[in-house]
Design a protein around this motif. Sequence first.
Motif, PDB file in Angstrom:
ATOM      1  N   HIS A 121       0.854  -1.194   0.000  1.00 41.67           N
ATOM      2  CA  HIS A 121       0.000   0.000   0.000  1.00 41.67           C
ATOM      3  C   HIS A 121       0.890   1.243   0.000  1.00 41.67           C
ATOM      4  N   ALA A 122       0.503   2.236  -0.794  1.00 36.77           N
ATOM      5  CA  ALA A 122       1.359   3.406  -0.996  1.00 36.77           C
ATOM      6  C   ALA A 122       1.641   4.203   0.279  1.00 36.77           C
ATOM      7  N   ALA A 123       0.757   4.116   1.279  1.00 30.55           N
ATOM      8  CA  ALA A 123       0.952   4.908   2.495  1.00 30.55           C
ATOM      9  C   ALA A 123       1.899   4.242   3.483  1.00 30.55           C
ATOM     10  N   VAL A 124       2.199   2.965   3.239  1.00 25.33           N
ATOM     11  CA  VAL A 124       2.935   2.197   4.243  1.00 25.33           C
ATOM     12  C   VAL A 124       4.423   2.131   3.910  1.00 25.33           C
ATOM     13  N   ALA A 125       5.239   2.519   4.896  1.00 20.03           N
ATOM     14  CA  ALA A 125       6.680   2.433   4.708  1.00 20.03           C
ATOM     15  C   ALA A 125       7.179   1.072   5.173  1.00 20.03           C
ATOM     16  N   GLU A 126       6.673   0.638   6.304  1.00 21.18           N
ATOM     17  CA  GLU A 126       7.157  -0.608   6.876  1.00 21.18           C
ATOM     18  C   GLU A 126       6.058  -1.237   7.728  1.00 21.18           C
ATOM     19  N   ALA A 127       6.069  -2.561   7.833  1.00 22.61           N
ATOM     20  CA  ALA A 127       5.060  -3.230   8.651  1.00 22.61           C
ATOM     21  C   ALA A 127       5.655  -4.468   9.291  1.00 22.61           C
ATOM     22  N   ALA A 128       5.218  -4.738  10.517  1.00 21.90           N
ATOM     23  CA  ALA A 128       5.596  -5.989  11.176  1.00 21.90           C
ATOM     24  C   ALA A 128       4.331  -6.586  11.769  1.00 21.90           C
ATOM     25  N   VAL A 129       4.137  -7.872  11.521  1.00 24.96           N
ATOM     26  CA  VAL A 129       2.895  -8.529  11.932  1.00 24.96           C
ATOM     27  C   VAL A 129       3.216  -9.679  12.876  1.00 24.96           C
ATOM     28  N   VAL A 130       2.453  -9.756  13.965  1.00 27.89           N
ATOM     29  CA  VAL A 130       2.623 -10.870  14.907  1.00 27.89           C
ATOM     30  C   VAL A 130       1.239 -11.390  15.310  1.00 27.89           C
ATOM     31  N   GLY A 131       1.216 -12.549  15.938  1.00 28.76           N
ATOM     32  CA  GLY A 131      -0.034 -13.083  16.466  1.00 28.76           C
ATOM     33  C   GLY A 131      -0.189 -12.672  17.923  1.00 28.76           C
ATOM     34  N   TYR A 132      -1.408 -12.633  18.402  1.00 27.11           N
ATOM     35  CA  TYR A 132      -1.650 -12.404  19.838  1.00 27.11           C
ATOM     36  C   TYR A 132      -2.861 -13.229  20.242  1.00 27.11           C
ATOM     37  N   PRO A 133      -2.967 -13.585  21.531  1.00 30.91           N
ATOM     38  CA  PRO A 133      -4.062 -14.471  21.939  1.00 30.91           C
ATOM     39  C   PRO A 133      -5.423 -13.825  21.700  1.00 30.91           C
ATOM     40  N   HIS A 134      -6.332 -14.571  21.113  1.00 34.09           N
ATOM     41  CA  HIS A 134      -7.665 -14.068  20.791  1.00 34.09           C
ATOM     42  C   HIS A 134      -8.690 -15.085  21.295  1.00 34.09           C
ATOM     43  N   GLU A 135      -9.665 -14.593  22.040  1.00 33.68           N
ATOM     44  CA  GLU A 135     -10.702 -15.433  22.669  1.00 33.68           C
ATOM     45  C   GLU A 135     -11.258 -16.526  21.763  1.00 33.68           C
ATOM     46  N   ILE A 136     -11.680 -16.128  20.570  1.00 32.35           N
ATOM     47  CA  ILE A 136     -12.371 -17.071  19.690  1.00 32.35           C
ATOM     48  C   ILE A 136     -11.440 -17.631  18.621  1.00 32.35           C
ATOM     49  N   LYS A 137     -10.651 -16.745  18.022  1.00 27.90           N
ATOM     50  CA  LYS A 137      -9.834 -17.168  16.886  1.00 27.90           C
ATOM     51  C   LYS A 137      -8.583 -17.948  17.286  1.00 27.90           C
ATOM     52  N   GLY A 138      -8.289 -18.002  18.577  1.00 35.29           N
ATOM     53  CA  GLY A 138      -7.040 -18.619  18.992  1.00 35.29           C
ATOM     54  C   GLY A 138      -5.930 -17.594  18.920  1.00 35.29           C
ATOM     55  N   GLN A 139      -5.617 -17.154  17.702  1.00 36.72           N
ATOM     56  CA  GLN A 139      -4.697 -16.036  17.525  1.00 36.72           C
ATOM     57  C   GLN A 139      -5.346 -14.983  16.635  1.00 36.72           C
ATOM     58  N   GLY A 140      -5.076 -13.735  16.953  1.00 38.91           N
ATOM     59  CA  GLY A 140      -5.508 -12.640  16.101  1.00 38.91           C
ATOM     60  C   GLY A 140      -4.292 -12.054  15.400  1.00 38.91           C
TER      61      GLY A 140
END
Length: 653
Positions: free
Chosen positions: A543-562
């Motif tokens: 996406h043109a507005a994004v310079a950098e991104a880092a994605v991680v999981g975190y505990p989520h009630e229903i999905k297990g990880q969000g």
Amino acid sequence: MTQERDSTTYAPSAETVARAHVTAAQYDEMYAASMQDPEGFWAKQAERIDWIKPFSQVKDVNYDFGNVSIKWFADGSLNVAANCIDRHLATRGDQPAIIWEPDDPQDAAQHITYSELHGSVCRMANVLQSMGVGKGDRVVIYLPMIPEAAYAMLACARIGAIHSIVFAGFSPDALAARINGCDAKVIITADEAPRGGRKTPLKSNADAALLHTKDTVKCLVVKRTGGQTTWIDGRDHDYNALAAEASDSFEPAEMNAEDPLFILYTSGSTGQPKGVVHTTGGYLTYAAMTHEITFDYHDGDIYWCTADVGWVTGHSYIVYGPLANGATTLMFEGVPTYPDAGRFWEVCAKHKVNQFYTAPTAIRALMGQGPEWVEKHDLSDLRTLGTVGEPINPEAWNWYNDVVGKGKCPIVDTWWQTETGGHLMTPLPGAHATKPGAAMKPFFGIAPVVLDPQTGVEIEGNGVEGVLCIKDSWPGQMRTVWGDHERFEKTYFSDYKGYYFTGDGCRRDEDGDYWITGRVDDVINVSGHRMGTAEVESALVAHAAVAEAAVVGYPHEIKGQGIYCYVTLMNDREPSDELMKELRTWVRTEIGPIASPDVIQWAPGLPKTRSGKIMRRILRKIAENDFGSLGDTSTLADPSVVDDLIENRANKG
Ligand code: WTA
């Protein structure tokens, strides 16, 4: 969602043991035999399958990095569709092979007998052949959960073509990448996919995808809803019209045991999804055996796996395993909560389901709706319950056991992967006690080892934890990454030499039972769907507005990880709610709704080492709201970014 481990053990009832294909004593004996003489063991198991030409070699495997090669039954030949259909015709031609339950409960269910399945698969094979599909060609399948999805898989198998199913929740971009990735000749889709009362426009997604593929790719369109579609003559073909004219016989091709049966793209810790390749003889032997034994399937039982054929669970445990065993397999088009939270149990009662197999995320979602939705329905036919896809928390396990199984149905918590073709660890109904959240025991022929993640040395004894590797091959193992054998070796055989590395962490408890502790790499598990954080990152930075991104999981009630995304914007862009929304939509378009970010946090900077490597461990801790154990931040190029991230940590969505 996280809970203390619950080591209560539940022994199988006398009734379960009496009925079981495998008892405790038989398990011990068979497991020992499978370890002492794998060749003898698997040669015997391969008798489950009808071979056109019998094999003389059983196993030919090399796990040495640089020379990895995996072959089973290599000089035998067979046809998978003939094994899943033709050989049952004499004895069970009139038995339902597939029970199809549509999205809308007002619509009629279909019971498709083995004879009818034979006719439909042959017609589909003839249609595909008329479109130029031959042995070894690739066919992409992008369909709802309708019987035609199974016909398409089996028609490919009958021809000897290689199918690659793309989950109907993937976007046109993701679909195009997969069509191009395997250079498919044909894509099979439908007008629309009804799910939970809504419709996904599959054909128009396919149209959009086909703008980014070779012009020669043809499109076969199944009518599901009759919804409007645009049509390009010459490229688009009407399945229903062609099938009505096609012959209902088609000679199954003789395939070598090691010819590819299918490719299935799955996410890894780096880069774009890779095409996992499964072959013919070993895969079918393993899928059939595990289906029968893990679920304790008996002739005449009604078996239901709620997965989608877009995932490996649907391949092995809706289609290939059950049909190879002459089972009745239920295919469900809908979702657990439509039209209400009782749908799963209504379907179980309606079709008198004996074995029920689902994902922890569904159990957690339904648990939240209260037990009354279950109690309304007669579940007295249920005998085995299964779970798959992610670790199940003890609370959900106990609810499944008590409310759904009434304490009478063993729960098989099956640990396995797209790569493994079938279950690698699971308790067996009549052989093992269960513990809430434990995968318990290795399947026959599987030698799990717990390694020290740093040294790679095997950790012996019980009460230990480390990374999970498998010592030797089994027939259902993937053979390569489509078009990139080097990536295959590097991903699975380079970190821990001489072993298959699973990417999972694991604990062997005091009793010697196995617990999967989750991925040790950058793969996350969202509602049981496997997702590479790198994929979401590359979608964001596109996406043109994004310079950098880092994605991680975190505990989520229903999905297990969000999905938790840290996003650094280009200098000239300001954070705003609109932009956040736009980025969410962007990721959905790039990958699909399953990759939709749960949380986006604006990050002026990301924690990096002096060499520029993002310290994901720190980002994971912040996402988990666990600021006490950030570890050593002194090696960071700029430690102050961490304070900023903590201070501005987004509220969890
Ligand atoms: C996770 C799905 C804990 C695991 C068949 C694995 C599980 C990944 C379980 C593979 C389970 C699967 N308990 N974790 N019973 N089953 N997993 O390829 O992290 O979609 O590596 O295959 O899911 O996901 P995949």
